[in-house]
Write a protein that holds these residues in place. Structure first.
Motif, short mmCIF file in Angstrom:
data_model
loop_
_atom_site.label_atom_id
_atom_site.label_comp_id
_atom_site.label_asym_id
_atom_site.label_seq_id
_atom_site.Cartn_x
_atom_site.Cartn_y
_atom_site.Cartn_z
N MET A 75 0.83 -1.21 0.00
CA MET A 75 0.00 0.00 0.00
C MET A 75 0.86 1.26 0.00
O MET A 75 0.54 2.25 -0.66
N ASP A 76 1.96 1.23 0.71
CA ASP A 76 2.87 2.38 0.71
C ASP A 76 3.45 2.62 -0.68
O ASP A 76 3.56 3.76 -1.14
N GLU A 77 3.83 1.53 -1.36
CA GLU A 77 4.37 1.65 -2.72
C GLU A 77 3.31 2.20 -3.67
O GLU A 77 3.60 3.09 -4.50
N ILE A 78 2.09 1.68 -3.56
CA ILE A 78 1.02 2.14 -4.45
C ILE A 78 0.71 3.61 -4.17
O ILE A 78 0.46 4.39 -5.10
N ALA A 79 0.74 4.00 -2.90
CA ALA A 79 0.50 5.41 -2.56
C ALA A 79 1.48 6.31 -3.29
O ALA A 79 1.10 7.36 -3.85
N GLY A 80 2.75 5.92 -3.30
CA GLY A 80 3.75 6.71 -4.00
C GLY A 80 3.46 6.80 -5.49
O GLY A 80 3.61 7.86 -6.11
N GLU A 81 3.04 5.69 -6.09
CA GLU A 81 2.72 5.69 -7.52
C GLU A 81 1.50 6.55 -7.81
O GLU A 81 1.45 7.25 -8.83
N VAL A 82 0.50 6.50 -6.93
CA VAL A 82 -0.69 7.32 -7.12
C VAL A 82 -0.33 8.81 -7.10
O VAL A 82 -0.79 9.59 -7.94
N SER A 97 -4.56 11.36 -5.47
CA SER A 97 -4.72 11.65 -4.05
C SER A 97 -4.68 10.34 -3.26
O SER A 97 -5.23 9.33 -3.70
N ILE A 98 -4.07 10.40 -2.08
CA ILE A 98 -4.03 9.22 -1.22
C ILE A 98 -5.29 9.13 -0.35
O ILE A 98 -5.47 8.17 0.39
N ALA A 99 -6.18 10.14 -0.46
CA ALA A 99 -7.45 10.12 0.28
C ALA A 99 -8.54 10.72 -0.60
O ALA A 99 -8.67 11.93 -0.70
N GLY A 100 -9.28 9.85 -1.26
CA GLY A 100 -10.34 10.33 -2.15
C GLY A 100 -11.57 10.81 -1.42
O GLY A 100 -12.22 11.76 -1.84
N GLU A 101 -11.91 10.13 -0.28
CA GLU A 101 -13.13 10.53 0.41
C GLU A 101 -13.08 10.33 1.93
O GLU A 101 -13.86 10.93 2.65
N HIS A 102 -12.18 9.52 2.43
CA HIS A 102 -12.18 9.20 3.86
C HIS A 102 -11.36 10.17 4.69
O HIS A 102 -11.46 10.17 5.91
N GLY A 103 -10.52 10.98 4.05
CA GLY A 103 -9.67 11.88 4.80
C GLY A 103 -8.41 11.18 5.30
O GLY A 103 -8.10 10.05 4.94
N ILE A 104 -7.69 11.90 6.15
CA ILE A 104 -6.39 11.42 6.65
C ILE A 104 -6.53 10.81 8.04
O ILE A 104 -5.96 9.76 8.33
N GLY A 105 -7.28 11.47 8.92
CA GLY A 105 -7.45 10.99 10.28
C GLY A 105 -6.13 10.88 11.02
O GLY A 105 -5.22 11.68 10.85
N LYS A 106 -6.02 9.87 11.85
CA LYS A 106 -4.78 9.60 12.57
C LYS A 106 -3.95 8.52 11.88
O LYS A 106 -2.73 8.50 11.99
N ILE A 107 -4.61 7.63 11.17
CA ILE A 107 -3.93 6.47 10.60
C ILE A 107 -3.06 6.84 9.41
O ILE A 107 -1.98 6.28 9.21
N LYS A 108 -3.50 7.81 8.60
CA LYS A 108 -2.81 8.09 7.33
C LYS A 108 -2.02 9.39 7.34
O LYS A 108 -1.64 9.90 6.29
N SER A 109 -1.77 9.95 8.53
CA SER A 109 -1.06 11.22 8.59
C SER A 109 0.34 11.11 7.98
O SER A 109 0.90 12.10 7.51
N LYS A 110 0.91 9.90 7.97
CA LYS A 110 2.24 9.72 7.39
C LYS A 110 2.26 10.01 5.89
O LYS A 110 3.33 10.28 5.32
N TYR A 111 1.09 9.94 5.24
CA TYR A 111 1.01 10.18 3.81
C TYR A 111 0.83 11.66 3.46
O TYR A 111 0.94 12.05 2.29
N LEU A 112 0.48 12.50 4.43
CA LEU A 112 0.01 13.85 4.12
C LEU A 112 1.06 14.68 3.39
O LEU A 112 0.77 15.30 2.37
N GLU A 113 2.28 14.70 3.90
CA GLU A 113 3.31 15.51 3.27
C GLU A 113 3.65 14.97 1.88
O GLU A 113 3.91 15.74 0.95
N MET A 114 3.66 13.66 1.73
CA MET A 114 3.90 13.07 0.43
C MET A 114 2.84 13.52 -0.57
O MET A 114 3.13 13.78 -1.74
N ALA A 115 1.61 13.65 -0.10
CA ALA A 115 0.50 14.01 -0.98
C ALA A 115 0.47 15.49 -1.32
O ALA A 115 0.21 15.87 -2.47
N LEU A 116 0.72 16.34 -0.32
CA LEU A 116 0.53 17.77 -0.52
C LEU A 116 1.82 18.57 -0.62
O LEU A 116 1.82 19.68 -1.16
#
Length: 537
Positions: A473-480, A486-505
């Motif tokens: 999932m981490d690899e696919i996130a990078g490819e996306v 976007s690594i969050a199409g509708e669910h948001g970041i919350g607490k679980i996916k905060s590690k992806y935020l800087e990569m995304a934005l």
């Protein structure tokens, strides 16, 4: 030593529950937390008093209502829990004003009884609440045509982290020179000066071009209302929502269209997206912004006269990947097992004559694609539901998939799921990545293919499966992200996916978000660790 917050709550006569609230320490993601106490607010005044006391004493507070999040957002990590579920009022006199604790399905049924329509329809509509929907800019199947929650919010009553109540309507406060200036007379109690809040300034694709719920909304000259929508509740507590209501939805019939291979599926989606743009009843909407992207695929269909399909306009376009066949009843499973995947659509119509004409156009379009497939054995197959009962059964098939997946989770493990979306021109690339990288037999793909937003879920059965799934999932996130997705199409970041935020934005966007958060919540008490894990960095 006595807790000053508890002392203040006792003085104000607000009941605190200090045990027996275990259900509030988890959400649908199975992420768990801890808290010192639970407070159930009965009205807006309760919310304001609790927020002021939390701010004065530096007590962290996590706001909850439906607890249907898949990201850990409503799960507390210390402090107190504020439940706003009792703020669930609806009024026949003002049906567009609703409390944040109102359950979405109940509100939709309420306005339908008045001949009105509230379009947002996330899968969890039977349990999620309006306030939670606004916090994450919820969407759902019908957002394909009608757009997300943001498009149906006209105003907000917000309790700020300081305890002040902000009464905000659209077209009242706009960003100017990188700042929002909130007039002091919009707040109760009124402060001595206007409140100045930084405005987001990073570049972001319009929602109809890229379905996205990662981080704050950003647009040129944006409305302050839009800053709060999708902010995951970290900037204020929604105390009342003013909605935009449409006239009652038209009747519709439904189709499940089984597509034999990836190429046919991608081309079919792009044709329907092109027809959505050409036939849209919302010319003023941001649908027009994706027109140029859809027309880039028109070279595939030079022989297709789009004017022949002027009534084809799906309200939704949902995807059943081949991997989900085992989750469906036998009469659907047998078709899906022999297909690459299936598209579920709902087609609205005004009267019986238009119904017959639009049905004929769907038949012609499917025949056209079957001709492209030639004389081989693989053809598009279709199931149709023409009445309300049948259409509802089709919709429930799609809505049942997440629940069925939860039933398959192995004891001691969690479901590892994605919420990735990409621009429409990258749909084939996303499907290729899923087909190549997801482990067979324990992964499932479904979702909102019309928005190029497909959920991939992996159900680990061993510790090694779990480690591999997370790396995948981490690899696919990078490819996306490299696709402009976007690594969050509708669910948001919350607490679980905060590690992806800087990569995304990007680093600068995250810095801006932290400045905005500090301007409204200087003591960082509200929904801590959600979205922004560390305000000090």
């Amino acid at each position: 030593m006595p807790n000053p917050f508890f002392q203040e709550m006792t003085r104000l006569g607000i009941h605190i529950q200090s045990a027996g609230f275990e259900d509030y320490l988890r959400d649908e993601s199975r992420f768990t937390g801890h808290a010192d106490a639970l407070i159930r607010a009965s009205n807006i005044s309760d919310v304001a008093l609790v927020m002021k006391a939390c701010n004065d004493t530096g007590t962290p507070v996590t706001v909850v209502s439906g607890k249907t999040s898949l990201t850990g957002a409503p799960v507390p990590l210390g402090g107190v829990i504020l439940d706003v579920k009792k703020l669930n009022w609806m009024s026949r006199d003002e049906p567009n004003k609703v409390g944040p604790g109102a359950v979405l399905k109940e509100y939709k049924e309420f306005v339908d009884s008045l001949g009105l329509f509230y379009p947002p329809d996330p899968t969890s509509e039977s349990t999620c609440t309006i306030g939670g929907n606004v916090a994450c800019n919820a969407s759902g199947a019908l957002s394909y045509l009608y757009g997300p929650t943001r498009d149906y919010v006209q105003g907000l009553k917000i309790v700020l982290p300081t305890g002040a109540i902000l009464n905000l309507d659209r077209e009242r406060v706009f960003a100017k020179n990188g700042m929002f200036r909130i007039p002091k007379d919009l707040m109760d109690p009124s402060p001595n000066d206007d409140l100045v809040v930084p405005a987001p300034s990073w570049k972001a694709s319009p929602w109809k071009v890229l379905k996205n719920s990662a981080g704050f909304y950003s647009a040129d000259s944006m409305d302050l209302v839009d800053l709060f929508i999708g902010s995951e509740g970290i900037l204020g507590v929604f105390a009342q929502i003013t909605t935009k209501l449409l006239k009652r939805r038209s009747p519709f019939f439904s189709l499940i269209i089984y597509l034999p291979d990836e190429e046919t599926a991608v081309r079919f989606v792009h044709v329907l997206n092109l027809l959505r743009v050409l036939n849209s009843p919302f010319p003023e909407d941001s649908l027009s912004e994706c027109k140029s992207q859809q027309i880039t695929h028109e070279h595939w269909f030079k022989e297709l006269d789009c004017s022949r399909f002027r009534l084809i306009l799906p309200s939704c376009m949902e995807w059943f990947g081949n991997s989900t066949a085992e989750l469906l009843p036998e009469d659907h499973k047998k078709y899906l097992k022999n297909s690459y995947g299936a598209i579920f659509v709902e087609q609205e119509y005004e009267n019986e004559e238009e119904m017959g004409e639009s049905a004929s156009q769907w038949v012609e379009l499917i025949d056209y694609f079957n001709q492209l497939l030639g004389n081989g054995i693989k053809k598009i197959q279709t199931q149709v539901a023409i009445d309300v009962r049948g259409s509802r059964a089709f919709r429930l098939l799609r809505q049942s998939i997440p629940e069925k997946l939860n039933e398959l989770i192995h004891p001691g493990f969690v479901k590892i799921g994605s919420d990735f979306s990409v621009p429409s021109e990258s749909l084939k690339q996303l499907l290729d990545v899923y087909d190549e990288k997801l482990p067979h037999c324990i992964s499932y793909v479904f979702g909102h293919i019309g928005n190029s937003h497909l959920h991939a879920n992996i159900l680990p059965q061993t510790d090694e499966d779990e480690k591999t799934a997370q790396r995948t999932m981490d690899e696919i996130a990078g490819e996306v992200v490299s696709m402009g997705g976007s690594i969050a199409g509708e669910h948001g970041i919350g607490k679980i996916k905060s590690k992806y935020l800087e990569m995304a934005l990007g680093e600068e966007a995250v810095r801006q978000m932290k400045r905005i958060k500090r301007s409204l919540d200087p003591r960082n008490i509200l929904n801590c660790h959600t979205l922004l894990s560390d305000l000090n960095s």
